[in-house]
Motif scaffolding. Structure first.
Motif, short mmCIF file in Angstrom:
data_model
loop_
_atom_site.label_atom_id
_atom_site.label_comp_id
_atom_site.label_asym_id
_atom_site.label_seq_id
_atom_site.Cartn_x
_atom_site.Cartn_y
_atom_site.Cartn_z
N ARG A 39 0.80 -1.23 0.00
CA ARG A 39 0.00 0.00 0.00
C ARG A 39 0.83 1.28 0.00
O ARG A 39 0.26 2.36 -0.15
N LEU A 40 2.13 1.17 0.23
CA LEU A 40 2.98 2.36 0.19
C LEU A 40 3.94 2.23 -0.99
O LEU A 40 4.64 1.22 -1.12
N SER A 41 4.00 3.27 -1.81
CA SER A 41 4.88 3.18 -2.98
C SER A 41 6.35 3.13 -2.56
O SER A 41 7.17 2.55 -3.27
N VAL A 42 6.68 3.70 -1.42
CA VAL A 42 8.08 3.65 -0.98
C VAL A 42 8.52 2.21 -0.68
O VAL A 42 9.71 1.90 -0.72
N VAL A 88 10.25 -3.78 4.20
CA VAL A 88 10.04 -2.97 5.40
C VAL A 88 11.33 -2.82 6.20
O VAL A 88 11.65 -1.74 6.70
N TYR A 125 13.85 -0.46 4.37
CA TYR A 125 13.46 0.93 4.17
C TYR A 125 13.80 1.72 5.44
O TYR A 125 13.30 1.40 6.51
N ARG A 126 14.62 2.70 5.32
CA ARG A 126 15.06 3.51 6.47
C ARG A 126 15.44 2.59 7.65
O ARG A 126 14.82 2.64 8.73
N ALA A 182 17.64 2.45 9.94
CA ALA A 182 18.01 2.96 11.26
C ALA A 182 16.77 3.22 12.12
O ALA A 182 16.85 3.22 13.35
N PHE A 183 15.64 3.43 11.47
CA PHE A 183 14.41 3.70 12.22
C PHE A 183 13.83 2.42 12.81
O PHE A 183 13.34 2.41 13.93
N PHE A 184 13.90 1.32 12.02
CA PHE A 184 13.23 0.10 12.47
C PHE A 184 13.98 -1.18 12.06
O PHE A 184 14.30 -2.02 12.90
N ARG A 233 1.32 -7.24 12.07
CA ARG A 233 0.59 -5.97 11.93
C ARG A 233 1.13 -5.14 10.76
O ARG A 233 0.36 -4.45 10.09
N LEU A 234 2.42 -5.22 10.53
CA LEU A 234 2.95 -4.49 9.37
C LEU A 234 2.47 -5.14 8.09
O LEU A 234 2.20 -4.47 7.09
N ALA A 263 -0.43 -6.54 7.77
CA ALA A 263 -1.82 -6.07 7.63
C ALA A 263 -1.86 -4.63 7.13
O ALA A 263 -2.66 -4.28 6.26
N ALA A 264 -0.97 -3.80 7.68
CA ALA A 264 -0.99 -2.37 7.31
C ALA A 264 -0.59 -2.17 5.85
O ALA A 264 -1.19 -1.38 5.13
N PHE A 265 0.45 -2.90 5.43
CA PHE A 265 1.02 -2.63 4.10
C PHE A 265 0.61 -3.67 3.06
O PHE A 265 1.01 -3.59 1.91
#
Lengths: 190, 117
Positions: free
Chosen positions: A2-5, A30, A33-34, A36-38, A160-161, A163-165
């Motif tokens: 669901r996210l183009s990134v 996931v 992608y970035r 360092a954040f996750f 959950r990720l 489900a979200a994406f």
């Protein structure tokens, strides 16, 4: 997704997978992608949680992840962790557990832990010390409980990720090759 | 019964620190707020203020009913003004909060059961 990134990754690892397989596993997208954040931190925890157990074997830890995913209605996690568990434990056991863990031909400590994980996933507020006593009576060590809790934590996040994406499960032709990659290279190399 | 503070393994502490306290497109306070709301009842989630308009339905569904989350939930976030980086961070924050609450409840049960004979 669901996210183009996440759908059009700029990172080298997912781009390679997209070219080579025509498919980028959602968790890889996931985690890279970035990072360092996750992703970097999650990948380290995943490696420890699913491959660094002392009380449980890798196949059993993967089976926990597949089972929790099934209770969260996460097809991606059920299939992919189930495929890795099947490499260690055999397809029949995984199929039996996912169909009905109460009658599956598994050891009692494993069954008791699945009962605990189901409650923690679906009715977390009802979990209490009596559940720990039941696990101990079934022969699960406190180390085994802690390891199961870590798998629950990690799986609850990625379900959950998914489900979200909207992670797409791997095409059937890739299910076993991806499971083999996970078995041999683990979760940190992405 | 009062609980002792839970000391998480380093790999989990690092993950919590990065997602809930590290730099991001959203404020750390907002990430902490969605994680707190996502925690199951009974977990020691920190008290936080109300969420910005439009965010609560997404947080509640992803935390408590993830199997029924759909495209419309993400579309609603876009309509509310969140961009993709922000949606990514919020989803990670919710997922972490839901998972952390379960971990905490499990570890508390272990602690309350007392030492193994």
């Amino acid at each position: 997704m669901r996210l183009s990134v996440l759908e059009e990754p700029e990172e080298r690892g997912p781009q390679f997978l997209k070219k080579a397989l025509g498919f980028v596993p959602g968790p890889v997208a996931v985690m890279q992608y970035r990072p360092a954040f996750f992703g970097r931190h999650y990948a380290r925890a995943l490696e420890e949680g699913l491959r660094g157990g002392k009380a449980w074997r890798r196949g059993e830890l993967e089976l926990f992840a597949a089972f929790i995913s099934s209770r969260n209605q996460c097809a991606y996690g059920t299939q992919t962790h189930g495929a890795v568990a099947a490499l260690y434990l055999g397809k029949a056991i995984v199929r039996e557990v996912l169909a009905d863990y109460l009658t599956a031909s598994i050891a009692e400590p494993l069954r008791a832990t699945l009962i605990f994980l189901e409650k923690l996933t679906l009715l977390p507020a009802e979990v209490g010390p009596e559940d720990v006593q039941r696990l101990r009576e079934a022969g699960v060590s406190d180390q085994g409980i802690r390891e199961a809790l870590l798998v629950s934590f990690l799986t609850a996040i990625m379900n959950r990720l998914s489900a979200a994406f909207d992670f797409e499960p791997p095409p059937p032709r890739l299910a076993k090759p991806l499971a083999l990659l996970t078995r041999y290279f683990g979760y940190e190399r992405g | 019964m009062s609980r002792k503070a839970i000391k998480y393994p380093a790999v989990i502490a690092n993950l919590i620190n990065a997602v809930l306290h590290g730099p991001g497109e959203t404020s750390a306070l907002l990430r902490q707020a969605v994680a707190s709301r996502a925690a199951p009842k009974g977990a020691n989630a920190a008290e936080t203020g109300p969420l910005p308009p439009g965010l609560a339905p997404f947080v509640d569904r992803l935390a408590h009913d993830p199997g029924n989350l759909g495209s419309a939930d993400i579309t609603a976030l876009r309509v509310a003004g969140y961009d993709e980086d922000e949606i990514f961070e919020l989803a990670v924050g919710v997922a972490l909060g839901a998972a952390l609450g379960r971990l905490e409840l499990g570890l508390a049960a272990l602690q309350e059961a007392g030492p193994c004979d």
